[in-house]
Design a protein around this motif. Structure first.
Motif, PDB file in Angstrom:
ATOM      1  N   SER A  30       0.814  -1.216   0.000  1.00 26.71           N
ATOM      2  CA  SER A  30       0.000   0.000   0.000  1.00 26.71           C
ATOM      3  C   SER A  30       0.846   1.265   0.000  1.00 26.71           C
ATOM      4  N   ASP A  31       2.135   1.150   0.367  1.00 24.82           N
ATOM      5  CA  ASP A  31       3.021   2.312   0.411  1.00 24.82           C
ATOM      6  C   ASP A  31       3.882   2.456  -0.838  1.00 24.82           C
ATOM      7  N   HIS A  32       3.814   1.510  -1.738  1.00 25.28           N
ATOM      8  CA  HIS A  32       4.671   1.561  -2.932  1.00 25.28           C
ATOM      9  C   HIS A  32       4.296   2.779  -3.785  1.00 25.28           C
ATOM     10  N   PRO A  33       5.288   3.457  -4.367  1.00 24.38           N
ATOM     11  CA  PRO A  33       4.981   4.629  -5.208  1.00 24.38           C
ATOM     12  C   PRO A  33       4.059   4.322  -6.386  1.00 24.38           C
ATOM     13  N   LEU A  34       3.998   3.065  -6.813  1.00 25.60           N
ATOM     14  CA  LEU A  34       3.146   2.681  -7.943  1.00 25.60           C
ATOM     15  C   LEU A  34       1.850   2.020  -7.485  1.00 25.60           C
ATOM     16  N   ALA A  35       1.516   2.130  -6.219  1.00 25.27           N
ATOM     17  CA  ALA A  35       0.385   1.391  -5.657  1.00 25.27           C
ATOM     18  C   ALA A  35      -0.928   1.658  -6.377  1.00 25.27           C
ATOM     19  N   ASP A  36      -1.086   2.860  -6.912  1.00 26.33           N
ATOM     20  CA  ASP A  36      -2.351   3.175  -7.588  1.00 26.33           C
ATOM     21  C   ASP A  36      -2.515   2.431  -8.908  1.00 26.33           C
ATOM     22  N   ARG A  37      -1.465   1.702  -9.344  1.00 28.52           N
ATOM     23  CA  ARG A  37      -1.545   0.945 -10.597  1.00 28.52           C
ATOM     24  C   ARG A  37      -1.755  -0.545 -10.366  1.00 28.52           C
ATOM     25  N   PHE A  38      -1.913  -0.946  -9.108  1.00 29.86           N
ATOM     26  CA  PHE A  38      -1.985  -2.362  -8.797  1.00 29.86           C
ATOM     27  C   PHE A  38      -3.400  -2.927  -8.849  1.00 29.86           C
ATOM     28  N   ARG A  53      -9.910 -11.007  -9.260  1.00 29.34           N
ATOM     29  CA  ARG A  53     -10.397  -9.634  -9.216  1.00 29.34           C
ATOM     30  C   ARG A  53      -9.623  -8.875  -8.130  1.00 29.34           C
ATOM     31  N   TYR A  54      -9.203  -7.658  -8.469  1.00 32.75           N
ATOM     32  CA  TYR A  54      -8.456  -6.822  -7.531  1.00 32.75           C
ATOM     33  C   TYR A  54      -9.309  -5.619  -7.152  1.00 32.75           C
ATOM     34  N   ARG A  55      -9.256  -5.269  -5.881  1.00 28.87           N
ATOM     35  CA  ARG A  55     -10.023  -4.094  -5.435  1.00 28.87           C
ATOM     36  C   ARG A  55      -9.316  -3.443  -4.258  1.00 28.87           C
ATOM     37  N   GLN A  56      -9.576  -2.156  -4.098  1.00 32.16           N
ATOM     38  CA  GLN A  56      -9.018  -1.395  -2.986  1.00 32.16           C
ATOM     39  C   GLN A  56      -9.958  -1.512  -1.797  1.00 32.16           C
ATOM     40  N   VAL A  57      -9.447  -1.968  -0.664  1.00 34.23           N
ATOM     41  CA  VAL A  57     -10.233  -2.063   0.570  1.00 34.23           C
ATOM     42  C   VAL A  57      -9.508  -1.238   1.622  1.00 34.23           C
ATOM     43  N   GLU A  58     -10.030  -0.049   1.895  1.00 32.14           N
ATOM     44  CA  GLU A  58      -9.378   0.907   2.786  1.00 32.14           C
ATOM     45  C   GLU A  58      -7.956   1.158   2.281  1.00 32.14           C
ATOM     46  N   ASP A  59      -6.932   0.801   3.062  1.00 34.58           N
ATOM     47  CA  ASP A  59      -5.578   1.119   2.618  1.00 34.58           C
ATOM     48  C   ASP A  59      -4.864  -0.086   2.015  1.00 34.58           C
ATOM     49  N   GLN A  60      -5.591  -1.135   1.664  1.00 27.18           N
ATOM     50  CA  GLN A  60      -4.978  -2.330   1.099  1.00 27.18           C
ATOM     51  C   GLN A  60      -5.592  -2.684  -0.249  1.00 27.18           C
ATOM     52  N   ASN A  84      11.359  -0.341 -11.569  1.00 23.86           N
ATOM     53  CA  ASN A  84      12.061  -0.058 -12.820  1.00 23.86           C
ATOM     54  C   ASN A  84      11.741  -1.127 -13.856  1.00 23.86           C
ATOM     55  N   HIS A  85      11.660  -2.364 -13.402  1.00 22.83           N
ATOM     56  CA  HIS A  85      11.253  -3.469 -14.269  1.00 22.83           C
ATOM     57  C   HIS A  85       9.855  -3.945 -13.899  1.00 22.83           C
ATOM     58  N   GLY A  86       9.646  -4.205 -12.629  1.00 24.23           N
ATOM     59  CA  GLY A  86       8.356  -4.718 -12.197  1.00 24.23           C
ATOM     60  C   GLY A  86       8.270  -4.788 -10.684  1.00 24.23           C
ATOM     61  N   VAL A  87       7.130  -5.247 -10.217  1.00 16.45           N
ATOM     62  CA  VAL A  87       6.871  -5.381  -8.783  1.00 16.45           C
ATOM     63  C   VAL A  87       6.151  -6.706  -8.560  1.00 16.45           C
ATOM     64  N   THR A  88       6.695  -7.524  -7.666  1.00 20.13           N
ATOM     65  CA  THR A  88       6.083  -8.813  -7.336  1.00 20.13           C
ATOM     66  C   THR A  88       5.561  -8.760  -5.911  1.00 20.13           C
ATOM     67  N   PHE A  89       4.417  -9.384  -5.695  1.00 22.23           N
ATOM     68  CA  PHE A  89       3.718  -9.274  -4.413  1.00 22.23           C
ATOM     69  C   PHE A  89       3.861 -10.552  -3.591  1.00 22.23           C
ATOM     70  N   VAL A  90       3.976 -10.365  -2.288  1.00 19.63           N
ATOM     71  CA  VAL A  90       4.128 -11.475  -1.350  1.00 19.63           C
ATOM     72  C   VAL A  90       3.186 -11.256  -0.172  1.00 19.63           C
ATOM     73  N   SER A  91       2.508 -12.323   0.241  1.00 21.06           N
ATOM     74  CA  SER A  91       1.591 -12.240   1.380  1.00 21.06           C
ATOM     75  C   SER A  91       1.762 -13.451   2.282  1.00 21.06           C
ATOM     76  N   SER A 104       2.157 -10.200 -11.236  1.00 18.24           N
ATOM     77  CA  SER A 104       3.045  -9.099 -10.871  1.00 18.24           C
ATOM     78  C   SER A 104       2.722  -7.889 -11.730  1.00 18.24           C
ATOM     79  N   TYR A 105       3.178  -6.744 -11.264  1.00 20.09           N
ATOM     80  CA  TYR A 105       3.047  -5.518 -12.058  1.00 20.09           C
ATOM     81  C   TYR A 105       4.315  -5.342 -12.896  1.00 20.09           C
ATOM     82  N   TYR A 106       4.147  -5.045 -14.201  1.00 19.17           N
ATOM     83  CA  TYR A 106       5.281  -4.825 -15.105  1.00 19.17           C
ATOM     84  C   TYR A 106       5.237  -3.397 -15.620  1.00 19.17           C
TER      85      TYR A 106
END
Length: 336
Positions: A30-38, A53-60, A84-91, A104-106
Motif C-alpha cells: 500500500s506504500d509503494h509509489p506505484l500502488a495506484d496501478r496495482f 479480481r483486484y479491489r481497494q479495501v481501505e488502505d490495502q 524499474n522493471h516490475g513489482v512482485t507481491f508477497v503475502s 506481478s506488475y510490469y
C-alpha cells in the motif's frame, strides 16, 4: 542505526541513495509509489478456469481468486521491486508459509501479468493458482532469503511468525555494516577508530567485490547449483556473467561493479555517453584501443553491441553483463 542516522553526517550520499532502486526495492504494497496501478480494471484469468479480481479495501489492495467451487481472498502485503522493471507481491498464508502471487506488475506494460517463472505452472487447485508457496524459514529457498536481500538489518519474527524487517530496502548498513561502533568513535573524536569500525566495499579487490555484490545478485561462481548461461531468465544475475567477461578477467582488478555503477546513485539508464566513458578508462589507453568499427560509429554506444539487451519475455528485458563480441542475433553468449 538506520539510514537517516547515517544521513546526518553523510547527507549527499543519503539523499542520492534514497532515490536508487536498491533503497526502494521493498515496500508495504500500500506504500509503494506505484500502488495506484496495482488494481486492474478488468478481471484477470489463469488457465484452466481461474479468475482474479483486484479491489481497494481501505488502505490495502485485495485479490479475490475463484474457480467453479471456491473463493479465496488475500491482501497484497509486500511489494518486492522498485518498479524499474516490475513489482512482485508477497503475502503471509499461515504460521509456516508465505505466498508469491501469481500476478506481478510490469512497468513496461503498465499492467499486471503472470509472474515470471509461473508461466509453465498449470495449477490444479485454487491455492496453486494464486501463486507459489514458500516456507518462512529453514533449508531450501525460504521466503526469508528474499526479505534479507531486499531489506537492511536482521529479520525478526512476531509471535504469529510474521516477518518483520528493521528497514525496508537496501540502505547504508547493508553494505557498510552496523554503524553503532562507528558512530560511537566519531562522538569521541577518534577518527582513525571510526574508519576501522565501518566497512567500505570499494576497498575490496575485484573478485571479492563481485562476491560481495553476488551475495544478493547471485554467486559469481554459480553457487551450489550449476549456472545455465543458455537460459535467458538468468541474465538478470549480473555477477556470473561479468565474471565470464574477458574485460573482467584481464582488467588486473580494475573492472568492478563500481566501474559503471555508483552504489550511492540510481542506475544510469539510457546514458550511452556515461557508459562509453567507463569503457574508455581502459579502452582509451594506447595498450587497449577501441576497434576501428567502434571508432567509426560516433557517438558510439559500447553497451549496445558488447552488452546486448536480452528479452526474457514480453514484459522484461535485461542487459547481458557478459561483455564480449556478439555475432548475428546471439545475445546470451559472445563469440569471443
Amino acid at each position: 542505526m538506520g539510514a537517516s542516522t547515517c544521513g546526518s553526517c553523510h547527507p549527499s550520499q543519503f539523499e542520492s541513495q534514497a532515490r536508487s532502486g536498491h533503497a526502494t526495492t521493498l515496500h508495504r504494497a500500500s506504500d509503494h509509489p506505484l500502488a495506484d496501478r496495482f488494481v486492474p480494471d478488468q478481471p484477470l484469468r489463469r488457465p484452466p478456469g481461474y479468475q482474479f479480481r483486484y479491489r481497494q479495501v481501505e488502505d490495502q489492495v485485495v485479490v479475490q481468486a475463484e474457480d467453479s467451487e471456491y473463493i479465496m481472498e488475500l491482501p497484497l502485503e509486500w511489494a518486492f521491486g522498485a518498479g524499474n522493471h516490475g513489482v512482485t507481491f508477497v503475502s503471509r498464508l499461515n504460521r509456516q508459509s508465505y505466498l508469491e502471487h501469481a500476478f506481478s506488475y510490469y512497468s513496461a506494460a503498465g499492467s499486471l501479468d503472470v509472474t515470471t517463472g509461473h508461466e509453465s505452472i498449470r495449477p490444479e487447485t485454487l491455492l496453486q493458482a494464486m501463486g507459489l508457496r514458500y516456507t518462512i524459514r529453514g533449508p531450501g529457498n525460504p521466503i526469508s532469503n528474499c526479505f534479507e536481500c531486499h531489506s537492511t538489518g536482521p529479520l525478526s519474527y512476531s509471535l504469529k511468525q510474521e516477518v518483520e524487517v528493521k528497514e525496508p530496502g537496501v540502505r547504508c548498513e547493508s553494505c557498510h555494516g552496523p554503524g553503532g561502533s562507528h558512530l560511537d568513535a566519531i562522538s569521541t573524536g577518534n577518527v582513525a577508530l571510526a574508519r576501522s569500525e565501518i566497512s567500505n566495499p570499494v576497498r575490496l579487490p575485484a573478485d571479492e567485490l563481485l562476491q560481495f555484490c553476488g551475495d544478493c545478485h547471485r554467486d559469481p561462481h554459480g553457487g551450489s547449483n550449476e549456472f545455465d548461461f543458455e537460459v535467458a531468465w538468468n541474465v538478470r544475475h549480473q555477477p556470473p556473467y561479468l565474471r565470464q567477461s574477458r574485460c573482467f578477467q584481464g582488467s588486473g582488478n580494475r573492472l568492478t561493479c563500481f566501474t559503471c555503477h555508483d552504489p550511492h546513485e540510481p542506475v544510469r539508464r539510457n546514458e550511452p555517453d556515461y557508459y562509453r566513458g567507463a569503457c574508455l578508462t581502459c579502452h582509451g589507453s594506447e595498450v587497449i584501443v577501441p576497434a576501428a568499427i567502434c571508432e567509426a560509429s560516433r557517438p558510439s554506444d559500447c553497451t549496445d553491441c558488447h552488452m546486448p539487451t536480452v528479452a526474457v519475455n514480453s514484459n522484461l528485458k535485461f542487459k547481458n553483463h557478459w561483455i564480449g563480441i556478439y555475432s548475428g542475433e546471439e545475445s546470451l553468449k559472445p563469440s569471443r
